[in-house]
Design an enzyme around this catalytic site. Structure first.
Site, PDB file in Angstrom:
ATOM      1  N   HIS A 124       0.833  -1.213   0.129  1.00  0.00           N
ATOM      2  CA  HIS A 124       0.037  -0.158   0.038  1.00  0.00           C
ATOM      3  C   HIS A 124       0.880   1.144   0.089  1.00  0.00           C
ATOM      4  O   HIS A 124       0.285   2.423   0.350  1.00  0.00           O
ATOM      5  CB  HIS A 124      -0.914   0.159   1.111  1.00  0.00           C
ATOM      6  CG  HIS A 124      -2.069  -0.949   1.024  1.00  0.00           C
ATOM      7  ND1 HIS A 124      -2.900  -1.580   2.069  1.00  0.00           N
ATOM      8  CD2 HIS A 124      -2.504  -1.874  -0.030  1.00  0.00           C
ATOM      9  CE1 HIS A 124      -3.741  -2.314   1.540  1.00  0.00           C
ATOM     10  NE2 HIS A 124      -3.492  -2.641   0.538  1.00  0.00           N
ATOM     11  N   CYS A 132       4.588  12.813  -7.736  1.00  0.00           N
ATOM     12  CA  CYS A 132       3.953  13.851  -8.469  1.00  0.00           C
ATOM     13  C   CYS A 132       3.295  13.242  -9.553  1.00  0.00           C
ATOM     14  O   CYS A 132       3.550  12.376 -10.432  1.00  0.00           O
ATOM     15  CB  CYS A 132       5.098  14.673  -9.411  1.00  0.00           C
ATOM     16  SG  CYS A 132       4.403  15.906 -10.436  1.00  0.00           S
ATOM     17  N   GLY A 191      -1.613  -9.334  12.707  1.00  0.00           N
ATOM     18  CA  GLY A 191      -2.170  -8.141  12.763  1.00  0.00           C
ATOM     19  C   GLY A 191      -2.728  -7.690  11.773  1.00  0.00           C
ATOM     20  O   GLY A 191      -2.784  -6.399  11.409  1.00  0.00           O
ATOM     21  N   ASN A 215      -2.971 -12.941  15.947  1.00  0.00           N
ATOM     22  CA  ASN A 215      -4.074 -11.794  16.221  1.00  0.00           C
ATOM     23  C   ASN A 215      -4.765 -11.928  17.569  1.00  0.00           C
ATOM     24  O   ASN A 215      -5.313 -13.050  17.840  1.00  0.00           O
ATOM     25  CB  ASN A 215      -4.957 -11.779  15.112  1.00  0.00           C
ATOM     26  CG  ASN A 215      -5.872 -10.461  14.755  1.00  0.00           C
ATOM     27  OD1 ASN A 215      -6.320 -10.083  15.655  1.00  0.00           O
ATOM     28  ND2 ASN A 215      -6.021 -10.108  13.559  1.00  0.00           N
ATOM     29  N   ALA A 233       1.150  -9.325  18.633  1.00  0.00           N
ATOM     30  CA  ALA A 233       2.326  -9.484  17.803  1.00  0.00           C
ATOM     31  C   ALA A 233       3.573  -9.462  18.840  1.00  0.00           C
ATOM     32  O   ALA A 233       4.441 -10.421  18.594  1.00  0.00           O
ATOM     33  CB  ALA A 233       2.279  -8.213  16.992  1.00  0.00           C
TER      34      ALA A 233
END
Ligand code: OAD
Length: 249
Positions: A124, A132, A191, A215, A233
């Site tokens: 991500h 730009c 997580g 988790n 974690a």
């Protein structure tokens, strides 16, 4: 299914996995003080994703979006990697030459790199880069940006180099993550709520390997995992890493 940590450790000691992929989400950085997205206290409790993390939101109100990103950049700059980030960085070194560790992260906070990991696929993007849109150039910007929104030398407005809802993942990165999972003998899923695709779908690509989820809460990944360990974690990841390292000695 929920399983005690000791069963996962016994399994690791028997199988001695050496081609390892770790898929991480916001939960691995929670104990560094970085808020997660979903659930009580999460970032999406007070903000709707479509107001802040979509191309449409940026087109409508770039200043609002940039203020939110600058706030997150400031928070992360003052945070430090925790014991889970550090254990994964150590594991990369321990497996080098005998196997490998590929870190696939949905996080944009850069804490894996600051902990010392090098083989990282950031699905991500990263909070500390700007892009730009006109020139397509990407630049690292670690320091506070000053006046918002930041402007490129070409005169157009810069945007965070992150993936927003409705956008494609950076080319090649998802493909590399998919290939790593297919040939992995162990996938650690740490997580993540397992609801945002395509990251959430990676688990079902395992061919020879098995998944261990870490988790505190149940997720859609829990039932796909061989072991689903309910814990934080920093409590669980160092023990799992120690068991994998033990198998390499
Ligand atoms: P979420 O906020 O959806 O989920 C975080 C997960 O971490 C939850 O399942 C928690 O139970 C778990 N968790 C909380 N504390 C933990 C701890 N101390 N140790 C381990 N786990 C813990 O975050 P992600 O799954 O990363 O995307 O979210 C995926 C994507 O949705 C993000 O990358 C972001 C978001 O919207 C974009 O912005 C495109």
């Amino acid at each position: 299914m929920r399983q005690p940590l000791k069963y996962a450790i016994e399994w690791i000691e028997q199988r001695r996995p050496s081609r390892v992929v770790a898929l991480t989400g916001a939960g691995i950085s929670a104990e560094s003080g970085i808020p997660i997205f979903r659930g009580p206290g999460g970032l999406w409790e007070n903000h709707r994703p479509e107001e802040l993390a979509t191309p449409g939101a940026f087109a409508r109100d770039p200043l609002l979006v940039w203020r939110w990103y600058e706030w997150r950049r400031d928070l992360v700059r003052r945070a430090s990697p925790n014991a889970a980030h550090e254990a994964l960085a150590r594991l990369e070194g321990a497996l080098a030459g005998r196997g490998d560790l590929t870190l696939v992260t949905q996080n944009v906070d850069g804490l894996h790199r600051r902990a010392g990991s090098r083989s990282i696929l950031e699905l991500h993007g990263n909070l500390f880069r700007v892009r730009c849109p006109r020139e397509g150039t990407v630049e690292e910007r670690l320091e506070p940006l000053g006046e918002l929104p930041p402007i490129c030398s070409c005169g157009s407005m810069l945007r965070p180099d992150v993936v927003w809802f409705g956008e494609m993942l950076p080319s090649g990165i998802l493909e590399a993550a998919m290939a790593a999972v297919r040939s992995a003998d162990l996938l650690l899923v740490i997580g993540t709520s397992g609801v945002v695709h395509p990251a959430a779908g990676l688990v079902s690509l395992l061919e020879v390997g098995e998944a261990i989820e870490i988790n505190p809460d149940e997720t859609p990944i829990s039932e796909l995992a061989r072991f689903s360990i309910r814990g934080s974690a920093t409590e669980v990841v160092p023990s799992i890493v120690e068991a994998i390292e033990g198998g390499q000695r």
